[in-house]
Design a protein around this motif. Structure first.
Motif, PDB file in Angstrom:
ATOM      1  N   VAL A  31       0.837  -1.199   0.000  1.00  0.00           N
ATOM      2  CA  VAL A  31       0.000   0.000   0.000  1.00  0.00           C
ATOM      3  C   VAL A  31       0.876   1.255   0.000  1.00  0.00           C
ATOM      4  CG1 VAL A  31      -1.603   1.343   1.391  1.00  0.00           C
ATOM      5  CG2 VAL A  31      -2.012  -1.083   1.030  1.00  0.00           C
ATOM      6  N   LEU A  32       1.944   1.245   0.807  1.00  0.00           N
ATOM      7  CA  LEU A  32       2.833   2.418   0.839  1.00  0.00           C
ATOM      8  C   LEU A  32       3.524   2.593  -0.514  1.00  0.00           C
ATOM      9  CD1 LEU A  32       4.352   2.118   4.432  1.00  0.00           C
ATOM     10  CD2 LEU A  32       2.524   3.620   3.636  1.00  0.00           C
ATOM     11  N   HIS A  33       3.764   1.492  -1.209  1.00  0.00           N
ATOM     12  CA  HIS A  33       4.309   1.589  -2.565  1.00  0.00           C
ATOM     13  C   HIS A  33       3.313   2.306  -3.480  1.00  0.00           C
ATOM     14  CE1 HIS A  33       6.251   0.431  -6.333  1.00  0.00           C
ATOM     15  NE2 HIS A  33       5.066   0.010  -6.745  1.00  0.00           N
ATOM     16  N   LEU A  34       2.034   1.921  -3.388  1.00  0.00           N
ATOM     17  CA  LEU A  34       1.006   2.576  -4.211  1.00  0.00           C
ATOM     18  C   LEU A  34       0.965   4.072  -3.909  1.00  0.00           C
ATOM     19  CD1 LEU A  34      -2.066   0.133  -4.115  1.00  0.00           C
ATOM     20  CD2 LEU A  34      -0.254   0.283  -5.811  1.00  0.00           C
ATOM     21  N   LEU A  35       1.108   4.420  -2.622  1.00  0.00           N
ATOM     22  CA  LEU A  35       1.069   5.837  -2.225  1.00  0.00           C
ATOM     23  C   LEU A  35       2.229   6.620  -2.824  1.00  0.00           C
ATOM     24  CD1 LEU A  35      -0.073   5.903   1.497  1.00  0.00           C
ATOM     25  CD2 LEU A  35      -1.247   6.800  -0.501  1.00  0.00           C
ATOM     26  N   ASN A  36       3.342   5.925  -3.085  1.00  0.00           N
ATOM     27  CA  ASN A  36       4.505   6.597  -3.656  1.00  0.00           C
ATOM     28  C   ASN A  36       4.411   6.762  -5.165  1.00  0.00           C
ATOM     29  OD1 ASN A  36       6.167   7.376  -1.579  1.00  0.00           O
ATOM     30  ND2 ASN A  36       7.087   5.346  -1.361  1.00  0.00           N
ATOM     31  N   GLN A  37       3.429   6.082  -5.785  1.00  0.00           N
ATOM     32  CA  GLN A  37       3.270   6.180  -7.236  1.00  0.00           C
ATOM     33  C   GLN A  37       2.145   7.166  -7.573  1.00  0.00           C
ATOM     34  OE1 GLN A  37       5.389   4.165  -9.070  1.00  0.00           O
ATOM     35  NE2 GLN A  37       6.196   3.522  -7.089  1.00  0.00           N
ATOM     36  N   GLU A  38       2.106   7.555  -8.836  1.00  0.00           N
ATOM     37  CA  GLU A  38       1.009   8.411  -9.302  1.00  0.00           C
ATOM     38  C   GLU A  38      -0.325   7.668  -9.170  1.00  0.00           C
ATOM     39  OE1 GLU A  38       1.229  11.491 -10.261  1.00  0.00           O
ATOM     40  OE2 GLU A  38       3.406  11.550 -10.094  1.00  0.00           O
TER      41      GLU A  38
END
Lengths: 204, 204
Positions: A31-38
């Motif tokens: 989820v934190l990875h998704l938050l770091n992406q557009e």
């Protein structure tokens, strides 16, 4: 995840964590990875999943997954070589395709006969099998089922079902894994591999 | 994944496989899991992810993730105890919250000063820090930054920035992990833990 945290975040973590083999910690990392992406990255990913789930079909001929009414393997004329491989599931189709060693078609049973779990022949995709064998001019059937009691039961049932048809039935070979060590091979496999030994042809 | 396979399936596998730590094999396993579930399961999961990504905010006070303009920790009156914990990222907030040992508020920098990677103080969330310390009547600042060169550089910069304010600055303790074994602790940590030894108070 503490109650002070974001609900939106918790729900996304729970969604990932509901997948097999994904724990809360891994889910949080994703989820934190998704938050770091557009934003569009998450949208595209979700779209691919929903699109797949809602639009994927079962091939009307072989029961493999397919984007169309009939799958790409069944429509591929080059694979009409009279050999039919019977497998339990689409996982097995994918595994065999990955070996690039089989050039015929498949028939996906969707399960194995299991008296213990109450699965009988009626629950398998067998209705069209006999008709298909005759219509597609199948000469050989390869039983690529798990080497378990359920697999063997199913092979036995199918061999009886098909015994009046002019087809050769073969099994995938069983034995010691390539690259495996005899020392770590289980007794049953090793014992059977001795009983089922094959003659060695000296290379010229 | 062979070219004969379903495109819908490949796209879903690629979506999962684009996540960190998820390889093609695991991605395939996850997709096949989705195929075994009802359609609404995939829809609900995708919805949770897109909803999270599109609607999550950064708290206007502390820069933590938040569902509202100001996060649940900043609006919780019980946590107005004059202690502010400075961390690099929301991951650290989650990690510290999970310990249940801290009852103050956070300030999320969004990075560390790193001369090597060209990250300067201007790129960190520092604009509101001084004002916040005065307005919220902060008495103590805990620097909970990674024990690395960048972490230490940032701590040094912040200690200079805040030296005119009447706040006590403390660092989280560094040393041997609880439950760890000295034999396997790296030299630097073990050496420092000897230099930074603390007096032992015999329990009565």
């Amino acid at each position: 995840m503490n109650s002070n945290s974001s609900k939106l975040l918790s729900q996304a973590v729970d969604a990932f964590a509901s997948l097999p083999g994904i724990g809360k910690k891994t889910a949080l990392r994703l989820v934190l990875h998704l938050l770091n992406q557009e934003n569009y990255y998450t949208e595209r990913m979700s779209e691919a999943l929903v699109n797949m789930r809602n639009n994927i079909k079962r091939c009307s001929k072989c029961n493999n997954i397919s984007d169309e009414e009939v799958c790409a393997i069944c429509t591929n004329a080059a694979r009409s070589n009279g050999v039919l491989c019977i497998v339990e599931s689409i996982r097995d189709v994918i595994a065999i395709e990955d070996t690039q060693q089989f050039n015929g078609r498949y028939h996906v049973l969707g399960g194995l006969i299991s008296p213990l779990e109450g699965v009988g022949p009626d629950q398998l995709n067998l209705q069209s099998l006999k008709e298909r064998i005759e219509k597609d001019d199948i000469r050989e059937i390869i039983m690529a089922l798990n080497p378990t009691i359920d697999g063997d039961t199913t092979i036995f049932y199918l061999s009886r079902l098909l015994r009046d048809l002019p087809v050769k039935i073969s099994l995938i070979s069983r034995g010691v894994s390539f690259g495996g060590e005899l020392e770590y091979t289980d007794e049953l496999t090793l014992g059977r591999s001795i009983l089922a030994r094959v003659p060695y042809a000296t290379p010229e």
